[in-house]
Scaffold this active site. Structure first.
Site, short mmCIF file in Angstrom:
data_model
loop_
_atom_site.label_atom_id
_atom_site.label_comp_id
_atom_site.label_asym_id
_atom_site.label_seq_id
_atom_site.Cartn_x
_atom_site.Cartn_y
_atom_site.Cartn_z
N HIS A 28 -7.99 -5.21 -0.52
CA HIS A 28 -6.72 -4.75 -0.12
C HIS A 28 -5.79 -5.20 1.10
CE1 HIS A 28 -3.66 -1.64 -0.69
NE2 HIS A 28 -3.74 -1.21 0.60
N ASP A 29 -6.73 -5.39 2.00
CA ASP A 29 -6.00 -5.80 3.29
C ASP A 29 -5.26 -7.30 3.03
OD1 ASP A 29 -6.05 -3.78 4.87
OD2 ASP A 29 -7.47 -4.35 6.08
N SER A 58 0.73 -1.16 -0.17
CA SER A 58 0.07 0.08 -0.13
C SER A 58 0.70 1.03 0.10
CB SER A 58 -1.00 -0.11 1.40
OG SER A 58 -1.97 0.72 1.04
N ASP A 107 -8.46 -6.83 -4.72
CA ASP A 107 -8.11 -5.53 -3.99
C ASP A 107 -8.61 -4.53 -5.35
OD1 ASP A 107 -7.00 -3.25 -3.29
OD2 ASP A 107 -4.92 -4.13 -3.55
#
Length: 385
Positions: free
Chosen positions: A355-356, A156, A322
């Protein structure tokens, strides 16, 4: 408040002060100094200082990646990746992570005292960029006497820092792993950040950014900012699998505005716990740094030029679920690297976690990290200690 300046002053870990005699120039034109960089290390630096891995953390992460967090009491955000026998094997590598410039976990940020006044900077803290964060990290690497990092890794916002390292200091990086990131922040992501910033600034306790001097804390605004951002870290599939439309501690709707649904209760919990460990102004500054990031803009609009002649070995990783930093963003970076004949590999990992995913137990991702690092270690001549 558990993340008060007094609490942060007692945080464990290493700290070093830079810019006493020569302030560090920032992209904004301001010179910053003195300022502190707080960091943690895991493993042992070898005699040649050739086994150092710098991990760059994400927006709300910090340097406590592989140990119990001193404020939340929770495990480190990468404790399943960093440690003996893990992908970032601390029996073999020296792993370090520094709190970013503008942060609120020991490295100087807007909640820290301005040397000129002795009071918290607030909005008098200069706007910082991803490049400024990397400049501060480079001072730390110089301070530790590490001539060339074995690898720089991050997901990120951490991935943005990795790209900046590789573009600005290619001679100081042997390998780079940008994960779930982009070479510039998209309009959609800037929009989400703006929603969060406006939530903070609309909180009457924000006080124009001077809340610490007035003994207040814009916790409601920061909580809403966190809730909005947290939605972007997950996928629709992950939210549905985890919560569906299940009700929270009740069997019927209340026909009011309490947290009827489990997903509402979850977001409120995420927001309320976040304000215990994070500073509202730091959130403004760090999100702004991400918004400003555009690596191609620094190179006449050509991303390929950012990596011209690079000898860095790259491994890019993205995740199918994501939608904050989708795979197409990573492919743009891969295309730019291929255009300059860089040594690059790319892996898209199947995951509907959103995304995580890079923070979760995803075995294929961990095997990719371990395999890439092992291959680079052979080329770097790193033995097994």
């Amino acid at each position: 408040m558990r993340n008060s300046p007094e609490v942060r002053a007692r945080l464990p870990g290493e700290r070093v002060v830079f810019g006493r005699d020569q302030p560090m120039p920032l992209d904004s034109g301001v010179a910053l100094g003195p300022f502190t960089v707080a960091y943690r290390t895991y493993g042992r630096l070898n005699a040649e200082k050739s086994n150092a891995i710098l991990v760059c953390h994400a927006l709300t992460g910090d340097q406590f990646m592989a140990e119990t967090h001193p404020i939340t009491g929770k495990p480190g955000w990468w404790d399943q990746v960093v440690g003996p026998g893990l992908p970032l094997d601390t029996d073999r590598y020296f792993v370090l992570c520094a709190n970013v410039l503008g942060g609120c976990m020991g490295t100087t940020g807007p909640s820290d005292p301005d040397p000129a006044t002795g009071k918290p900077y607030g909005l008098q803290f200069p706007v910082v960029t991803i490049a400024d964060m990397v400049r501060a990290q480079k001072l730390l690497i110089d301070h530790l006497g590490i001539g060339k990092l074995f690898c720089v890794i991050g997901g990120s916002m951490g991935g943005m820092q990795v790209l900046q390292w590789a573009a600005a200091y290619p001679e100081r990086v042997f390998a780079a792993v940008p994960i779930a990131c982009a070479a510039r922040h998209s309009a959609q992501n800037i929009a989400f950040h703006e929603v969060g910033r406006q939530a903070i600034m609309a909180d009457p306790d924000w006080c124009g950014g001077d809340y610490l001097n007035q003994g207040r804390n814009p916790s409601r605004g920061l909580s809403v900012a966190r809730m909005a951002a947290h939605i972007t870290y997950l996928s629709e599939a992950a939210l549905h699998r985890k919560f569906g439309r299940n009700l929270q501690d009740r069997s019927q709707l209340t026909y009011g505005f309490e947290a009827d649904f489990q997903v509402e209760s979850y977001l409120r919990h995420q927001g309320s716990t976040f304000v215990d460990r994070f500073d509202a102004n730091a959130y403004l500054y760090i999100t702004r740094a991400m918004d400003y990031f555009d690596l191609a803009a620094e190179h006449e609009g050509s991303l390929a030029k950012a990596f011209q002649g690079t000898a860095v070995r790259f491994c890019l990783v993205s995740f199918t679920g994501d939608w904050l930093f989708p795979t197409r963003e990573s492919k743009l970076i891969v295309n730019a690297l291929n255009a300059v004949a860089a040594n690059v590999s790319f892996v898209e990992i199947e995951s509907d976690a959103g995304h995580d995913a890079f923070l979760l137990d995803v075995p294929e991702f961990h095997r990719t990290l371990a395999g890439f690092l092992a291959g680079c270690a052979e080329h770097r001549g790193l033995g097994r200690s």
